[in-house]
Design a protein around this motif. Structure first.
Motif, mmCIF file in Angstrom:
data_model
loop_
_atom_site.group_PDB
_atom_site.id
_atom_site.type_symbol
_atom_site.label_atom_id
_atom_site.label_comp_id
_atom_site.label_asym_id
_atom_site.label_seq_id
_atom_site.Cartn_x
_atom_site.Cartn_y
_atom_site.Cartn_z
ATOM 1 N N PRO A 317 80.490 -27.558 51.829
ATOM 2 C CA PRO A 317 79.317 -26.633 52.459
ATOM 3 C C PRO A 317 80.142 -25.282 53.236
ATOM 4 O O PRO A 317 79.302 -24.264 53.464
ATOM 5 C CB PRO A 317 79.312 -28.072 53.336
ATOM 6 C CG PRO A 317 79.920 -29.133 52.304
ATOM 7 C CD PRO A 317 80.636 -28.957 51.696
ATOM 8 N N ARG A 320 80.146 -23.114 50.623
ATOM 9 C CA ARG A 320 78.846 -22.117 50.138
ATOM 10 C C ARG A 320 78.475 -21.267 51.242
ATOM 11 O O ARG A 320 78.082 -19.593 51.241
ATOM 12 C CB ARG A 320 77.942 -22.846 50.160
ATOM 13 C CG ARG A 320 78.043 -23.795 48.868
ATOM 14 C CD ARG A 320 76.491 -24.704 48.312
ATOM 15 N NE ARG A 320 76.658 -25.370 47.457
ATOM 16 C CZ ARG A 320 77.705 -26.860 48.018
ATOM 17 N NH1 ARG A 320 77.013 -27.174 49.351
ATOM 18 N NH2 ARG A 320 77.742 -27.430 47.037
ATOM 19 N N GLU A 321 78.588 -21.916 52.953
ATOM 20 C CA GLU A 321 78.202 -20.925 54.150
ATOM 21 C C GLU A 321 78.919 -19.673 53.812
ATOM 22 O O GLU A 321 78.307 -18.233 54.530
ATOM 23 C CB GLU A 321 78.113 -21.520 55.050
ATOM 24 C CG GLU A 321 78.142 -20.050 56.144
ATOM 25 C CD GLU A 321 78.248 -21.400 57.390
ATOM 26 O OE1 GLU A 321 77.582 -22.855 57.815
ATOM 27 O OE2 GLU A 321 77.369 -21.065 59.160
ATOM 28 N N VAL A 509 72.601 -22.772 48.645
ATOM 29 C CA VAL A 509 72.581 -23.626 48.796
ATOM 30 C C VAL A 509 72.812 -24.641 48.712
ATOM 31 O O VAL A 509 72.523 -25.712 50.007
ATOM 32 C CB VAL A 509 70.414 -24.055 49.221
ATOM 33 C CG1 VAL A 509 70.625 -24.597 50.132
ATOM 34 C CG2 VAL A 509 70.138 -22.445 49.921
ATOM 35 N N ARG A 513 69.976 -30.235 47.598
ATOM 36 C CA ARG A 513 68.960 -29.446 48.793
ATOM 37 C C ARG A 513 67.787 -28.956 48.848
ATOM 38 O O ARG A 513 66.418 -29.167 48.646
ATOM 39 C CB ARG A 513 69.878 -28.862 49.928
ATOM 40 C CG ARG A 513 69.069 -28.797 50.866
ATOM 41 C CD ARG A 513 69.323 -27.276 52.179
ATOM 42 N NE ARG A 513 68.663 -27.796 53.334
ATOM 43 C CZ ARG A 513 68.861 -26.826 54.264
ATOM 44 N NH1 ARG A 513 70.178 -25.779 53.945
ATOM 45 N NH2 ARG A 513 67.883 -26.293 55.481
ATOM 46 N N LEU A 542 69.267 -20.699 55.502
ATOM 47 C CA LEU A 542 68.768 -21.728 54.873
ATOM 48 C C LEU A 542 70.217 -23.095 55.747
ATOM 49 O O LEU A 542 70.404 -24.367 55.823
ATOM 50 C CB LEU A 542 68.834 -22.905 54.239
ATOM 51 C CG LEU A 542 67.257 -22.566 53.737
ATOM 52 C CD1 LEU A 542 66.755 -22.515 52.163
ATOM 53 C CD2 LEU A 542 66.181 -23.611 54.597
ATOM 54 N N LEU A 543 71.391 -22.103 55.219
ATOM 55 C CA LEU A 543 72.872 -23.005 55.062
ATOM 56 C C LEU A 543 72.886 -23.189 56.797
ATOM 57 O O LEU A 543 73.389 -24.236 57.081
ATOM 58 C CB LEU A 543 74.165 -22.170 54.600
ATOM 59 C CG LEU A 543 73.897 -22.080 52.955
ATOM 60 C CD1 LEU A 543 75.043 -21.166 52.911
ATOM 61 C CD2 LEU A 543 74.566 -23.487 52.916
ATOM 62 N N THR A 544 72.900 -22.681 57.804
ATOM 63 C CA THR A 544 72.918 -22.249 58.850
ATOM 64 C C THR A 544 72.437 -22.957 59.990
ATOM 65 O O THR A 544 72.173 -23.886 61.285
ATOM 66 C CB THR A 544 72.873 -20.962 59.884
ATOM 67 O OG1 THR A 544 71.568 -20.457 59.677
ATOM 68 C CG2 THR A 544 73.688 -20.472 59.389
ATOM 69 N N ARG A 545 71.242 -23.708 59.382
ATOM 70 C CA ARG A 545 70.198 -24.902 59.647
ATOM 71 C C ARG A 545 69.745 -25.513 58.595
ATOM 72 O O ARG A 545 68.695 -25.733 58.146
ATOM 73 C CB ARG A 545 68.674 -24.396 59.911
ATOM 74 C CG ARG A 545 69.096 -22.875 61.057
ATOM 75 C CD ARG A 545 67.713 -21.906 61.158
ATOM 76 N NE ARG A 545 66.353 -23.322 61.326
ATOM 77 C CZ ARG A 545 65.706 -23.373 62.236
ATOM 78 N NH1 ARG A 545 64.903 -21.659 62.303
ATOM 79 N NH2 ARG A 545 64.330 -24.074 62.770
ATOM 80 N N PRO A 546 70.940 -26.621 58.672
ATOM 81 C CA PRO A 546 70.863 -27.885 57.856
ATOM 82 C C PRO A 546 69.903 -29.345 57.294
ATOM 83 O O PRO A 546 69.552 -29.927 56.491
ATOM 84 C CB PRO A 546 72.267 -28.696 57.788
ATOM 85 C CG PRO A 546 72.717 -28.396 59.479
ATOM 86 C CD PRO A 546 72.062 -26.606 59.445
ATOM 87 N N ARG A 547 69.202 -28.869 59.267
ATOM 88 C CA ARG A 547 67.953 -29.512 59.093
ATOM 89 C C ARG A 547 66.873 -28.723 58.694
ATOM 90 O O ARG A 547 64.998 -29.927 58.978
ATOM 91 C CB ARG A 547 68.271 -30.900 60.237
ATOM 92 C CG ARG A 547 69.380 -31.584 60.516
ATOM 93 C CD ARG A 547 68.755 -32.249 62.092
ATOM 94 N NE ARG A 547 70.053 -32.918 62.189
ATOM 95 C CZ ARG A 547 70.338 -33.467 63.652
ATOM 96 N NH1 ARG A 547 69.705 -33.327 64.587
ATOM 97 N NH2 ARG A 547 71.601 -34.398 63.547
ATOM 98 N N ARG A 549 63.886 -28.295 56.723
ATOM 99 C CA ARG A 549 63.116 -28.657 55.357
ATOM 100 C C ARG A 549 62.677 -27.608 54.646
ATOM 101 O O ARG A 549 61.904 -25.922 55.694
ATOM 102 C CB ARG A 549 61.896 -29.151 55.731
ATOM 103 C CG ARG A 549 61.826 -30.391 56.055
ATOM 104 C CD ARG A 549 60.910 -31.352 55.846
ATOM 105 N NE ARG A 549 60.515 -31.822 54.719
ATOM 106 C CZ ARG A 549 59.333 -30.985 54.782
ATOM 107 N NH1 ARG A 549 58.635 -30.920 55.649
ATOM 108 N NH2 ARG A 549 58.392 -31.778 52.744
#
Length: 687
Positions: A317, A320-321, A509, A513, A542-547, A549
């Protein structure tokens, strides 16, 4: 229209996509599309739709499902894709243009008959067709038991071949991006584990390679009671002995955080699926060696390049970031006589299949006799952030081995948007290609990537001086005058289609996910206008905020798609700033005209409609439209109809309040050497 089986079952016309609801007609359609052109027996269809326990009315209910499918086809104008009733069952006909599964298989067959460079690209294009969980909206236990594993195996065979090619060419870091993910999804797949261990070892990560071997060994013993296959055991022994298995290609050094913040105003290339926003300094060259690999090693101790799994010990992960958000350092000017540094990489590039194929053919085909005095070249044009530079770099990596004197990236615009003089660019090329290199005097050839060109006169002397090579020219302008005098091909890039947008989000991402919220992913891509830079920014957030939706993020983004498409830690990764910079390059009156036309609710535009909005004669309004088309701020649909991308329209609405003035100034194009901003001022909406 095309059916999409390689993910949730859906129908698309290339721009809009309709996800079919979970229902019995959807299961019936999936069963028929999995056997295109073949008769599927009625009993088999009943099992697929209702399971082993059929209702007493199954025969009549199946006919009702067929009728509902035909109505669905009529609704979307695809009656020609009829469900045909034949003796003993039903059939639906499809080909590679109407079914993504057949398109995938055609690409795989085409790749097998081609050379390694084009084989890798073609296989990557085939893999990009897979969009999320297979048949996730199809309610059929039988299909998920019998058909989904078979389809998944087709994809795994292709991915295995892709990683083999990457390893054969020393591109171990690129292979690692795929291998980290697939070995976690398929922990018992020994061939992928073997490729991952080899790639880690060849990139100097021996400890991680041995740890990965121990993981697969422990998994096989615990779950199956067997040892790894002989090839894996021999690989472990070779690593313990320190044997040379070949080295990965060297990578360009990435900047430390302190260096990244010290690049004042350096522009970044227009992002595309899988590409990076990599700053360029106007006095800097990037190069690719004649073999297609970078020609200078990475600095000792420096982190891996974008697209690699990062520094030793970093998980997938984080890789990817890094690919999504990292900003590479500017390339230092080469010392005369030394090999220039490598071109920026474009990991995970997806989409643009037609353009890539055409460019590869143009740059590698035999040149006809009598045409040796003119360099083959192509112009890539389009709106800001649409992906021109990344496409050029991707193609340069594919064809690098055909240019013995290397491939060089030369920015032709300063950070303030003003054009660099041709003499300055020529001097830089002479320093990078000394003693006749690239000119054909020593039998070699070079490929020039002339980036962000403002005026044809910047390019003409370079094409003449390096006529034995080739060039890819990127520009927001159409450069029709250059094509008129020097030939070449033109590729005007537009927004991605929904499939390509989904592929980009999946690549950055992560497949799991996106597969968890496939409908929300499509909504998010639409909110981004299928614009590559916007999609890249959204994916990075989205990568920096995994929770977070996807559905919540898409809803939040729709309220202000332009203002919220920015990354706080890097102002250059910003849609509004990119569009502001584009307007600053225009004469004030032309920028005001764009804002007024784009902000109008009347679309598509016509010349007469534009004349009314601008308060100009119709022939003058036509010239304004031509200028905006040439600047990449308008697109042409049907003859006489013009439209503005949704993000540009939203940007214009935010900049409401501008006025059109100085209409005669619209009609004078900037002279070469003169800043595109004629009076040096900013548009009223940007002050």
């Amino acid at each position: 229209m095309r059916f999409q089986l390689l993910g949730p079952l859906s129908v698309t016309d290339g721009r809009d996509l309709v996800m079919l609801p979970p229902s019995k007609p959807t299961a019936l359609l999936a069963a028929l599309l999995l056997r295109p052109g073949s008769i599927v027996p009625t009993d088999r269809l009943r099992d697929i739709v209702w399971g082993e326990e059929h209702p007493t009315t199954a025969k009549t209910a199946l006919q009702s499902c067929v009728l509902r499918l035909r109505r669905l086809f009529a609704k979307y104008g695809i009656e020609h894709q009829a469900v045909v009733a034949v003796a003993g069952g039903y059939r639906i006909d499809a080909d590679a243009d109407t079914l993504d599964l057949l398109h995938f298989r055609r690409l795989v067959a085409r790749a097998a008959a081609s050379g390694n460079d084009s084989e890798l690209y073609t296989l990557r294009s085939a893999l990009a067709l897979w969009q999320g969980g297979l048949l996730s909206n199809v309610p059929s236990d039988l299909l998920h038991r019998d058909e989904v594993p078979r389809l998944a195996e087709e994809r795994l065979r292709v991915l295995e071949r892709v990683c083999d090619i990457e390893l054969e060419h020393g591109r171990c870091r690129e292979a690692l991006v795929d291998l980290w993910e697939v070995t976690r999804v398929y922990p018992a797949h020994e061939r992928f584990a073997e490729q991952l261990v080899e790639a880690l070892y060849r990139t100097g990560r021996q400890t991680e390679a041995l740890a990965e071997y121990r993981r697969i060994k422990g998994h096989l013993r615990e779950r199956l009671g067997v040892d790894p296959r002989a090839e894996l055991q021999r690989l472990e022994l070779a690593i313990l002995r320190g044997e040379d298995l070949g080295r990965a290609e060297p990578t360009r050094r990435r900047a430390a955080p302190s260096e990244r913040t010290a690049i004042p105003g350096a522009p970044s290339p227009q992002d595309t699926p899988g590409s990076l926003a990599t700053p360029r300094s106007p006095g800097s060259l990037g190069s690719l060696g004649s073999s297609g690999s970078p020609t200078s090693p990475a600095s000792p101790g420096s982190p891996a390049s974008p697209g690699s799994p990062g520094s030793p010990g970093s998980p997938a992960p984080a890789d990817r970031e890094a690919v999504a958000t990292s900003i590479a350092a500017p390339i230092a000017s080469p010392v005369a006589g030394s090999p220039p540094p490598p071109l920026p990489s474009v990991p995970g590039f997806t989409g643009r299949e037609a353009e890539v194929g055409s460019l590869v053919h143009l740059l590698t085909a035999e040149r006809p006799e009598g045409d040796a005095e003119r360099a083959p070249f192509a112009v890539l044009s389009g709106a800001p952030g649409i992906g021109k530079t990344a496409l050029a770099l991707h193609v340069a990596h594919l064809v690098g081995r055909h240019f013995p004197d290397g491939c060089l990236l030369l920015p032709l615009t300063r950070p303030d948007g003003s054009p660099r003089p041709a003499e300055e660019a020529a001097d830089e090329l002479r320093r990078a290609l000394p003693a006749g290199r690239g000119t054909g005097l020593n039998g070699g050839r070079s490929l020039l990537v002339l980036d962000d060109v403002v005026h044809p006169d910047q390019v003409r002397p370079l094409l003449t001086a390096y006529a034995c090579g080739a060039a890819i020219v990127t520009s927001r302008m159409g450069l029709a005058a250059l094509v008129a005098t020097h030939g070449g091909t033109v590729h005007r890039l537009g927004a991605l289609d929904p499939e390509q947008s989904q592929a980009l989000l999946t690549a950055v991402v992560g497949r799991e996910r996106i597969a968890a919220e496939p409908t929300a992913a499509l909504t998010l891509a639409a909110a981004c206008g299928h614009h590559p830079l916007a999609l890249r920014i959204a994916a990075a957030r989205l990568l920096t905020r995994p929770r977070l939706r996807l559905a919540d993020y898409a809803g939040w983004l729709r309220n202000d798609p332009v203002g919220r498409l920015s990354l706080a830690d890097d102002p250059r990764m910003s849609v509004p700033q990119r569009l502001d910079e584009a307007l600053q390059r225009l004469p004030t009156a032309l920028a005001d005209a764009h804002l007024r036309l784009a902000g109008s609710p009347h679309h598509p535009l016509t010349a007469s409609g534009a004349a009314g909005l601008l308060g100009l004669p119709e022939d003058t309004a036509e010239q304004v439209i031509e200028r905006l088309l040439d600047a990449g701020l308008l697109e042409e649909g049907q003859p006489g109809d013009f439209w503005t991308h949704d993000l540009l329209r939203a940007h214009a609405r935010r900049a409401a309040g501008s006025s059109v003035g100085h209409a005669p100034a619209l009609l004078r194009p900037p002279r070469h050497g003169e800043s595109p901003q004629l009076d040096g001022s900013r548009p009223a909406a940007l002050r």
